[in-house]
Design a protein around this motif. Structure first.
Motif, PDB file in Angstrom:
ATOM      1  N   VAL A 115     -57.910 -49.321  46.956  1.00  0.00           N
ATOM      2  CA  VAL A 115     -57.059 -48.181  46.608  1.00  0.00           C
ATOM      3  C   VAL A 115     -55.669 -48.735  46.348  1.00  0.00           C
ATOM      4  CG1 VAL A 115     -56.092 -45.982  47.375  1.00  0.00           C
ATOM      5  CG2 VAL A 115     -58.431 -46.625  48.042  1.00  0.00           C
ATOM      6  N   LEU A 116     -55.092 -48.375  45.208  1.00  0.00           N
ATOM      7  CA  LEU A 116     -53.767 -48.840  44.827  1.00  0.00           C
ATOM      8  C   LEU A 116     -52.686 -47.862  45.291  1.00  0.00           C
ATOM      9  CD1 LEU A 116     -54.580 -49.937  41.163  1.00  0.00           C
ATOM     10  CD2 LEU A 116     -54.589 -51.331  43.234  1.00  0.00           C
ATOM     11  N   ASP A 117     -51.452 -48.318  45.277  1.00  0.00           N
ATOM     12  CA  ASP A 117     -50.348 -47.482  45.744  1.00  0.00           C
ATOM     13  C   ASP A 117     -50.063 -46.293  44.829  1.00  0.00           C
ATOM     14  OD1 ASP A 117     -49.189 -48.887  43.645  1.00  0.00           O
ATOM     15  OD2 ASP A 117     -47.384 -49.412  44.769  1.00  0.00           O
ATOM     16  N   ASP A 118     -50.646 -46.274  43.643  1.00  0.00           N
ATOM     17  CA  ASP A 118     -50.493 -45.107  42.759  1.00  0.00           C
ATOM     18  C   ASP A 118     -51.699 -44.179  42.882  1.00  0.00           C
ATOM     19  OD1 ASP A 118     -52.471 -46.432  41.384  1.00  0.00           O
ATOM     20  OD2 ASP A 118     -51.341 -46.674  39.544  1.00  0.00           O
TER      21      ASP A 118
ATOM     22  N   ASP B 289     -55.384 -50.269  54.999  1.00  0.00           N
ATOM     23  CA  ASP B 289     -55.678 -49.072  55.786  1.00  0.00           C
ATOM     24  C   ASP B 289     -57.156 -48.679  55.652  1.00  0.00           C
ATOM     25  OD1 ASP B 289     -55.849 -46.583  56.972  1.00  0.00           O
ATOM     26  OD2 ASP B 289     -54.133 -45.735  55.888  1.00  0.00           O
ATOM     27  N   PRO B 290     -57.964 -48.812  56.703  1.00  0.00           N
ATOM     28  CA  PRO B 290     -59.379 -48.466  56.613  1.00  0.00           C
ATOM     29  C   PRO B 290     -59.640 -46.964  56.455  1.00  0.00           C
ATOM     30  CG  PRO B 290     -58.823 -49.078  58.853  1.00  0.00           C
ATOM     31  CD  PRO B 290     -57.606 -49.346  58.012  1.00  0.00           C
ATOM     32  N   ALA B 291     -58.614 -46.136  56.690  1.00  0.00           N
ATOM     33  CA  ALA B 291     -58.788 -44.696  56.508  1.00  0.00           C
ATOM     34  C   ALA B 291     -58.843 -44.323  55.027  1.00  0.00           C
ATOM     35  CB  ALA B 291     -57.662 -43.938  57.202  1.00  0.00           C
ATOM     36  N   LEU B 292     -58.326 -45.188  54.178  1.00  0.00           N
ATOM     37  CA  LEU B 292     -58.382 -44.959  52.734  1.00  0.00           C
ATOM     38  C   LEU B 292     -59.697 -45.528  52.218  1.00  0.00           C
ATOM     39  CD1 LEU B 292     -54.745 -45.974  51.778  1.00  0.00           C
ATOM     40  CD2 LEU B 292     -55.678 -43.654  51.935  1.00  0.00           C
ATOM     41  N   ARG B 293     -60.559 -44.662  51.739  1.00  0.00           N
ATOM     42  CA  ARG B 293     -61.898 -45.073  51.317  1.00  0.00           C
ATOM     43  C   ARG B 293     -61.967 -45.211  49.795  1.00  0.00           C
ATOM     44  NH1 ARG B 293     -65.281 -46.118  55.695  1.00  0.00           N
ATOM     45  NH2 ARG B 293     -66.837 -46.061  54.085  1.00  0.00           N
ATOM     46  N   VAL B 294     -62.866 -46.056  49.347  1.00  0.00           N
ATOM     47  CA  VAL B 294     -63.131 -46.171  47.915  1.00  0.00           C
ATOM     48  C   VAL B 294     -64.108 -45.072  47.520  1.00  0.00           C
ATOM     49  CG1 VAL B 294     -62.628 -48.630  47.779  1.00  0.00           C
ATOM     50  CG2 VAL B 294     -64.955 -47.888  48.299  1.00  0.00           C
ATOM     51  N   GLU B 295     -64.083 -44.721  46.230  1.00  0.00           N
ATOM     52  CA  GLU B 295     -64.955 -43.656  45.737  1.00  0.00           C
ATOM     53  C   GLU B 295     -66.394 -44.163  45.631  1.00  0.00           C
ATOM     54  OE1 GLU B 295     -64.252 -40.530  45.142  1.00  0.00           O
ATOM     55  OE2 GLU B 295     -62.104 -40.724  45.516  1.00  0.00           O
ATOM     56  N   PRO B 296     -67.334 -43.530  46.319  1.00  0.00           N
ATOM     57  CA  PRO B 296     -68.732 -43.972  46.266  1.00  0.00           C
ATOM     58  C   PRO B 296     -69.303 -44.015  44.845  1.00  0.00           C
ATOM     59  CG  PRO B 296     -68.439 -42.395  48.039  1.00  0.00           C
ATOM     60  CD  PRO B 296     -67.155 -42.420  47.249  1.00  0.00           C
ATOM     61  N   THR B 297     -68.918 -43.060  43.988  1.00  0.00           N
ATOM     62  CA  THR B 297     -69.459 -43.066  42.625  1.00  0.00           C
ATOM     63  C   THR B 297     -68.959 -44.275  41.835  1.00  0.00           C
ATOM     64  OG1 THR B 297     -67.684 -41.584  41.905  1.00  0.00           O
ATOM     65  CG2 THR B 297     -69.796 -40.566  42.474  1.00  0.00           C
ATOM     66  N   VAL B 298     -67.715 -44.681  42.080  1.00  0.00           N
ATOM     67  CA  VAL B 298     -67.171 -45.866  41.410  1.00  0.00           C
ATOM     68  C   VAL B 298     -67.928 -47.104  41.867  1.00  0.00           C
ATOM     69  CG1 VAL B 298     -65.122 -47.329  41.158  1.00  0.00           C
ATOM     70  CG2 VAL B 298     -64.896 -44.837  41.072  1.00  0.00           C
ATOM     71  N   VAL B 299     -68.194 -47.192  43.161  1.00  0.00           N
ATOM     72  CA  VAL B 299     -68.941 -48.324  43.701  1.00  0.00           C
ATOM     73  C   VAL B 299     -70.348 -48.348  43.097  1.00  0.00           C
ATOM     74  CG1 VAL B 299     -69.974 -49.313  45.783  1.00  0.00           C
ATOM     75  CG2 VAL B 299     -67.614 -48.458  45.832  1.00  0.00           C
ATOM     76  N   GLN B 300     -71.033 -47.221  43.098  1.00  0.00           N
ATOM     77  CA  GLN B 300     -72.406 -47.172  42.571  1.00  0.00           C
ATOM     78  C   GLN B 300     -72.451 -47.541  41.094  1.00  0.00           C
ATOM     79  OE1 GLN B 300     -75.197 -47.067  44.115  1.00  0.00           O
ATOM     80  NE2 GLN B 300     -74.293 -46.716  46.115  1.00  0.00           N
ATOM     81  N   GLU B 301     -71.465 -47.084  40.316  1.00  0.00           N
ATOM     82  CA  GLU B 301     -71.411 -47.448  38.890  1.00  0.00           C
ATOM     83  C   GLU B 301     -71.208 -48.949  38.725  1.00  0.00           C
ATOM     84  OE1 GLU B 301     -68.331 -44.982  37.287  1.00  0.00           O
ATOM     85  OE2 GLU B 301     -69.563 -43.167  37.426  1.00  0.00           O
TER      86      GLU B 301
END
Length: 117
Positions: free
Chosen positions: A110-113, A77-89
């Motif tokens: 993004v996981l199902d939990d 699902d492309p509507a579920l985005r990853v956290e930018p701070t996690v990516v930057q870290e």
């Protein structure tokens, strides 16, 4: 280190090559003996083993010289985005690692939990 432990009771485990070059696509095994059915009979094979998870969405982040060039959804699902701070870290840590190439890609999702990794 390579190899597998003997015995059971661990449940399903996701397995993929630890080395940089992928010798095979990751897969799930129910017990250590299942590795042989995938051609993994050498104890010296270095493996990355992880808990089995269910991905709701997966993103690939393209990086050059430590800067994010693009973050592209490639599954789910492309509507579920990853956290930018996690990516930057993650980018900062990988870019600071010895021997890091000038350009590389990292996968996030993004996981199902609801965890965003």
């Amino acid at each position: 280190s390579g190899g597998t432990s003997s015995g059971g009771g661990l449940g399903a485990v996701f397995v993929k090559p630890l080395d940089r070059r992928k010798r095979f696509t990751g897969f799930v095994v129910a017990q250590p003996d299942d590795l042989a059915s995938h051609g993994l009979t050498r104890r010296a094979e270095r493996l990355l083993c992880a808990s089995v998870v269910r991905w709701l969405t997966e993103w690939r982040v393209y990086v050059a010289e430590g800067e994010v060039l693009a973050c592209c959804n490639y599954a789910g699902d492309p509507a579920l985005r990853v956290e930018p701070t996690v990516v930057q870290e993650g980018v900062a840590a990988r870019s600071a690692a010895p021997g890091c190439p000038a350009g590389y890609a990292l996968d996030y999702g993004v996981l199902d939990d609801a965890r965003r990794t």
